[in-house]
Write an enzyme that holds these catalytic residues in place. Structure first.
Site, PDB file in Angstrom:
ATOM      1  N   LYS A  70      73.751  14.266  50.095  1.00  0.00           N
ATOM      2  CA  LYS A  70      73.772  15.340  49.109  1.00  0.00           C
ATOM      3  C   LYS A  70      73.489  14.776  47.742  1.00  0.00           C
ATOM      4  CE  LYS A  70      75.046  19.558  47.749  1.00  0.00           C
ATOM      5  NZ  LYS A  70      73.725  19.615  47.066  1.00  0.00           N
ATOM      6  N   LYS A  94      80.640   9.656  44.200  1.00  0.00           N
ATOM      7  CA  LYS A  94      81.184  10.941  43.722  1.00  0.00           C
ATOM      8  C   LYS A  94      81.773  11.732  44.886  1.00  0.00           C
ATOM      9  CE  LYS A  94      77.787  11.727  40.103  1.00  0.00           C
ATOM     10  NZ  LYS A  94      76.947  12.635  39.365  1.00  0.00           N
ATOM     11  N   LYS A 106      69.568  11.384  46.635  1.00  0.00           N
ATOM     12  CA  LYS A 106      68.999  11.762  45.334  1.00  0.00           C
ATOM     13  C   LYS A 106      67.481  11.820  45.429  1.00  0.00           C
ATOM     14  CE  LYS A 106      70.563  12.407  41.086  1.00  0.00           C
ATOM     15  NZ  LYS A 106      71.945  12.803  40.845  1.00  0.00           N
ATOM     16  N   THR A 190      79.576  21.180  36.247  1.00  0.00           N
ATOM     17  CA  THR A 190      79.686  19.798  35.777  1.00  0.00           C
ATOM     18  C   THR A 190      80.527  19.767  34.504  1.00  0.00           C
ATOM     19  OG1 THR A 190      77.506  19.374  36.704  1.00  0.00           O
ATOM     20  CG2 THR A 190      78.357  17.726  35.181  1.00  0.00           C
ATOM     21  N   ASN A 221      72.424  20.820  30.229  1.00  0.00           N
ATOM     22  CA  ASN A 221      73.344  21.668  30.990  1.00  0.00           C
ATOM     23  C   ASN A 221      74.797  21.234  30.793  1.00  0.00           C
ATOM     24  OD1 ASN A 221      74.971  21.930  33.741  1.00  0.00           O
ATOM     25  ND2 ASN A 221      73.598  23.676  33.582  1.00  0.00           N
ATOM     26  N   SER A 348      78.686  22.528  44.287  1.00  0.00           N
ATOM     27  CA  SER A 348      77.566  22.565  45.239  1.00  0.00           C
ATOM     28  C   SER A 348      78.101  22.606  46.671  1.00  0.00           C
ATOM     29  CB  SER A 348      76.692  21.315  45.086  1.00  0.00           C
ATOM     30  OG  SER A 348      75.710  21.528  44.104  1.00  0.00           O
TER      31      SER A 348
HETATM   32  N1  GLU Z   1      72.759  16.255  40.220  1.00  0.00           N
HETATM   33  C1  GLU Z   1      74.176  16.466  40.192  1.00  0.00           C
HETATM   34  C2  GLU Z   1      74.893  15.134  40.212  1.00  0.00           C
HETATM   35  O1  GLU Z   1      74.367  14.133  39.808  1.00  0.00           O
HETATM   36  C3  GLU Z   1      74.644  17.435  41.255  1.00  0.00           C
HETATM   37  C4  GLU Z   1      74.363  17.063  42.668  1.00  0.00           C
HETATM   38  C5  GLU Z   1      74.695  18.184  43.642  1.00  0.00           C
HETATM   39  O2  GLU Z   1      75.145  19.223  43.227  1.00  0.00           O
HETATM   40  O3  GLU Z   1      74.471  17.940  44.840  1.00  0.00           O
HETATM   41  O4  GLU Z   1      76.054  15.042  40.533  1.00  0.00           O
END
Ligand code: GLU
Length: 414
Positions: A70, A94, A106, A190, A221, A348
């Site tokens: 993810k 994370k 990613k 976030t 954002n 998410s």
């Molecule tokens: N791009 C965001 C991050 O770096 C969200 C990733 C997501 O929602 O999967 O955490």
């Protein structure tokens, strides 16, 4: 010796140390030091002027030991393979820290969306999905927004995937518009997560949020929503910035006005005559500093000049390893990116759960669940740091990597 600004190698060093402290041997590090999979694609796009431009894109999947991978997709001219790899590893951390049943992934495309029309962006987004379609999917790898991507781009990508799949597949991607199965609160998740950890960190340091002086680098954002949340809580947001410069007012900036004037890429300082530099912004006298823009902003060069008591990393990778050491030695409480910015992927996950079950939650339900995840994660990392007498980043890596290491062992990979 020159400071290590390489995101991948500096991440590997902390992962190694974290695994070491957790009692894992070299073999586990060998498995987790790089993504399991990295796909590089070239995407031909018909531009509005009739020419064809070929863009380069990536998708990295760090580990699927825990579950599907993810993580967001970044559209930026500076995207590199190494950066995407490091970002996928941070996603593993994370997801481990907020305990989501995912590994890290990613994506990135080397492009400048600020110079592209909506039509070109749509064709690029759909082309990317076609190019990576074999390795992504609702039970394989679930993308989301990241730098310079948004709900509209997620909608095009979801539509493209659904057409190929011949099913409506909302669970393929998160960060969608609400009408296409997006979750309440995802757009601000976030920043809401960052706000929660700021409140927790402030409690630990005896700082009252009401009246606290906050500086935020970046008005995208995360940064813009955060400025709003902090000023709503009674904090004084005395500095903000974008890629072109920074605004400073010791009495507190008018955040509602700035939000109203920012463009969709977070640019606002170009409207003002009296600005300071991003470098000056970071060194302002304040209580809480939030780098919410790009990598390698707090380095060995300026870490000694940071005046904040708490630094909360809303961006990915804003503080170098050397600077982390300096800030910790100076007694500054550093809340690392992999913890502070985990609110986005948390909501998410909620979005994906709602897509899978076909039943949608209220704003309040989402907020309450996010709050619990972030507070538990903060406590866990803070207590690990305290009890082991280590810095918050190493503690966060220990908490974040543990589950993936355990799952890899149970699967018999190591
Ligand atoms: N791009 C965001 C991050 O770096 C969200 C990733 C997501 O929602 O999967 O955490």
């Amino acid at each position: 010796m020159a400071e290590n600004l390489n995101l991948l190698t500096s991440t590997q060093e902390v992962i190694k140390e974290a695994l070491n402290k957790l009692g894992y041997d070299e073999a586990m590090y060998e498995l987790l030091k790089e993504p399991l999979r990295l796909l590089k694609v070239r995407i031909p796009v018909k531009m509005d002027d009739g020419t064809t431009k070929v863009f380069t894109g990536f998708r990295a999947q760090h580990s699927d030991a825990v579950g599907p991978t993810k993580g967001g997709i970044r559209f930026h001219p500076d995207v590199t393979e190494e950066e995407v790899k490091a970002l996928s590893m941070w996603m593993t951390l994370k997801c481990g820290i907020v305990d989501l049943p995912y590994g890290g992934g990613k994506g990135g495309i080397v492009c400048d969306p600020r110079q592209m029309s909506m039509g070109e962006l749509e064709r690029l987004s759909r082309g990317y999905v076609r190019a990576v379609s074999q390795i992504v999917g609702p039970t394989k790898d679930i993308p989301a927004p990241d730098v310079f991507t948004n709900a509209q781009i997620m909608a095009w990508m979801m539509d493209e995937y659904s057409r190929m799949d011949e099913f409506n597949s909302p669970g393929f991607i998160t960060g969608k518009p609400i009408v296409l199965g997006g979750s309440q609160g995802r757009d601000r998740a976030t920043a809401e997560g960052v706000t929660i950890v700021i409140q927790e960190a402030a409690k630990k340091r005896g700082i009252d949020i009401k009246g606290a002086r906050v500086v935020i680098q970046g008005f995208g954002n995360a940064g813009s929503f955060l400025a709003k949340f902090m000023s709503d809580l009674g904090a004084k947001v005395i500095g903000i910035s974008d890629a072109y410069g920074a605004l400073y007012d010791p009495e507190g900036l008018d955040i509602d006005y700035l939000l109203d004037r920012r463009d969709s890429f977070g640019t606002v300082t170009t409207l003002f005559e009296s600005t300071i530099t991003n470098k000056e912004l970071l060194e302002l006298d304040c209580d809480i500093l939030v780098p919410a823009a790009i990598e390698n902003q707090i380095t060995a060069e300026n870490a000694h000049n940071i005046k904040a008591q708490i630094v909360v990393e809303a961006a990915n990778g804003p503080t170098t390893a050397e600077a982390t050491k300096i800030l910790t030695e100076r007694g500054i409480l550093l809340v690392p990116d992999v913890l502070a910015s985990a609110g986005g992927v948390t909501v998410s996950y909620f979005e994906w759960v709602q897509n899978n079950q076909g039943y949608y939650w209220s704003k309040e339900e989402v907020r309450e669940k996010l709050h619990k995840k972030m507070v538990d994660a903060f406590e866990n990392v803070y207590n690990t740091a305290q009890s082991r007498n280590i810095n918050m980043r190493l503690a966060a890596y220990m908490v974040g990597v543990r589950r993936t290491a355990e799952a890899s062992r149970f699967r018999g990979w190591v």
